[in-house]
Enzyme design. Sequence first.
Site, mmCIF file in Angstrom:
data_model
loop_
_atom_site.group_PDB
_atom_site.id
_atom_site.type_symbol
_atom_site.label_atom_id
_atom_site.label_comp_id
_atom_site.label_asym_id
_atom_site.label_seq_id
_atom_site.Cartn_x
_atom_site.Cartn_y
_atom_site.Cartn_z
ATOM 1 N N ASN A 102 38.593 44.186 41.262
ATOM 2 C CA ASN A 102 37.964 43.280 40.342
ATOM 3 C C ASN A 102 38.305 41.867 41.228
ATOM 4 O O ASN A 102 39.489 41.760 41.837
ATOM 5 C CB ASN A 102 38.974 43.394 39.239
ATOM 6 C CG ASN A 102 38.664 42.254 38.112
ATOM 7 O OD1 ASN A 102 39.134 40.959 38.549
ATOM 8 N ND2 ASN A 102 37.911 42.316 37.119
ATOM 9 N N ASN A 130 34.788 39.141 37.814
ATOM 10 C CA ASN A 130 35.311 38.487 36.821
ATOM 11 C C ASN A 130 34.790 37.071 36.485
ATOM 12 O O ASN A 130 35.361 36.328 37.098
ATOM 13 C CB ASN A 130 36.841 38.694 36.544
ATOM 14 C CG ASN A 130 37.342 38.146 35.491
ATOM 15 O OD1 ASN A 130 36.547 37.561 34.392
ATOM 16 N ND2 ASN A 130 38.502 37.564 35.466
ATOM 17 N N CYS A 133 36.873 33.583 34.563
ATOM 18 C CA CYS A 133 37.485 32.373 35.294
ATOM 19 C C CYS A 133 37.127 31.034 35.310
ATOM 20 O O CYS A 133 35.730 30.849 34.918
ATOM 21 C CB CYS A 133 37.735 32.814 36.830
ATOM 22 S SG CYS A 133 38.425 34.310 37.187
ATOM 23 N N ILE A 194 34.079 44.239 26.839
ATOM 24 C CA ILE A 194 34.403 42.723 27.029
ATOM 25 C C ILE A 194 35.764 42.610 27.579
ATOM 26 O O ILE A 194 36.470 43.270 27.640
ATOM 27 C CB ILE A 194 34.457 41.912 25.605
ATOM 28 C CG1 ILE A 194 35.625 42.737 24.644
ATOM 29 C CG2 ILE A 194 33.166 42.183 24.876
ATOM 30 C CD1 ILE A 194 35.810 41.718 23.286
ATOM 31 N N ASN A 195 35.917 41.417 28.107
ATOM 32 C CA ASN A 195 37.115 40.762 28.584
ATOM 33 C C ASN A 195 37.926 40.323 27.342
ATOM 34 O O ASN A 195 37.135 40.450 26.310
ATOM 35 C CB ASN A 195 36.987 39.581 29.535
ATOM 36 C CG ASN A 195 38.091 39.376 30.564
ATOM 37 O OD1 ASN A 195 39.122 39.695 30.377
ATOM 38 N ND2 ASN A 195 37.690 38.937 31.723
ATOM 39 N N THR A 196 39.075 39.466 27.417
ATOM 40 C CA THR A 196 39.844 39.384 26.319
ATOM 41 C C THR A 196 39.155 38.205 25.587
ATOM 42 O O THR A 196 38.590 37.124 26.023
ATOM 43 C CB THR A 196 41.184 38.856 26.681
ATOM 44 O OG1 THR A 196 41.231 38.005 27.733
ATOM 45 C CG2 THR A 196 42.000 39.896 27.206
ATOM 46 N N GLY A 268 42.285 49.757 28.436
ATOM 47 C CA GLY A 268 43.070 48.508 28.884
ATOM 48 C C GLY A 268 44.654 48.400 28.241
ATOM 49 O O GLY A 268 45.330 49.290 28.619
#
Length: 305
Positions: A102, A130, A133, A194-196, A268
Site C-alpha cells: 500500500n 491509497n 491522502c 472502503i477506506n475509513t 481490517g
Amino acid sequence: MIHDVDLSVNIAGISMKNPVMVASGTFGFGREYSDFYDINKLGALVTKGLTFMPKNGNPPPRVHETPAGMLNSVGLENPGVQGFIEEEWPHLSELAIPVIANIDGDTVEDYHKIAKKLSSLEGLAALEVNISCPNVEKGGLAFGQEPESAFEVIRAVREAARLPIIAKLSPNVTHIQKIAEAAVSAGADAVSLINTLLGMAIDIDTRQPVFSRKFAGLSGPAVKPIALRMVWEVCEAVDVPVIGMGGITAWQDAVEFILAGASAVAIGTANFVNPTAPLEIIEGIKAYIDMKGRNLQDLIGAARG
C-alpha cells in the site's frame, strides 16, 4: 463434512488461493500475526501504508473505541520505502502468498517515486494506491475526493509501475462511482473500498477533541452497511475486480460483499479484536459454498440478479 471447495480467485493477475486478504494498516508487515497462525493461509497480505520517506506518525492517543467501531489517527507511521525494502521485504518475500504494498503520498510526485522504486522489487504482487491522502499542493483536499486528482495520481503510478495497480477509494465523497471510473480510466486494474470514514470524538472531562488532529478514521462493524452500499455502486460503474472491505468481522459479512459483486474481501479492524478472524472467515466461506453446492465464481455478484 466439508468437501474440497475451490476458493481461488484472480484479481488483475494476482493469483490468490482464497478471496480473503488483510487490510492495509491493520496487519503491520505480518510479523506480529505470524505468532498466532500461518499467514500463508491468507489469500494475500496488504502491507501498512508506505511513504517515500519514513514517518513517525501522529502523537498519542492514536486509537479510540466507539460503539461498534474504532477511530484511528495513526498518521501513517512507517519506515519509508527504502526502510521497507531493507527491513521488511526480506521476510515478506519468503511468504507463499501474494504481498501487496500500500502506498501513500503528499504529492503526485511522491506516488510516482514510490511506485517506481517498488516496481523493480522482485516478487511484489501489486501496488494498492491509497488516494485518501491529503494533497498538500491543493490545500489538504484528499486526492480521492475529486475525479481529476484521483485520475492524476493513478496515471502517475501507472506510468512508473509495471505491477498491477489497485486504487483504494475513500468513502468521504459524494459520488464514489465517478472516482472509481476516473481511477480505472487512468489505469487501475482493480479497486478496493472502503477506506475509513471521517469521524470525531470529544473528551467530556477535558472538553477537547480526543485526537490532536481532531478528526480520525472510523472503521469496524458500524461502517459495514455504508461499505456494502458503496461496493454495490462501484460494481455497477466499473468493469474491473472490486475488493470489498469495511466492517467485515464474520464470514456472513464477507459473503454479503461477494454477493454484492466483490471478487475478494479484506479484513481490517476485526484483526485487533480477534487475530484469527481471517482464518475463521475463510472457513466460513468454504462451508457456505459447500452447503450451497456452488463455487466462488457463482457467488460473485449473485445478489445483483
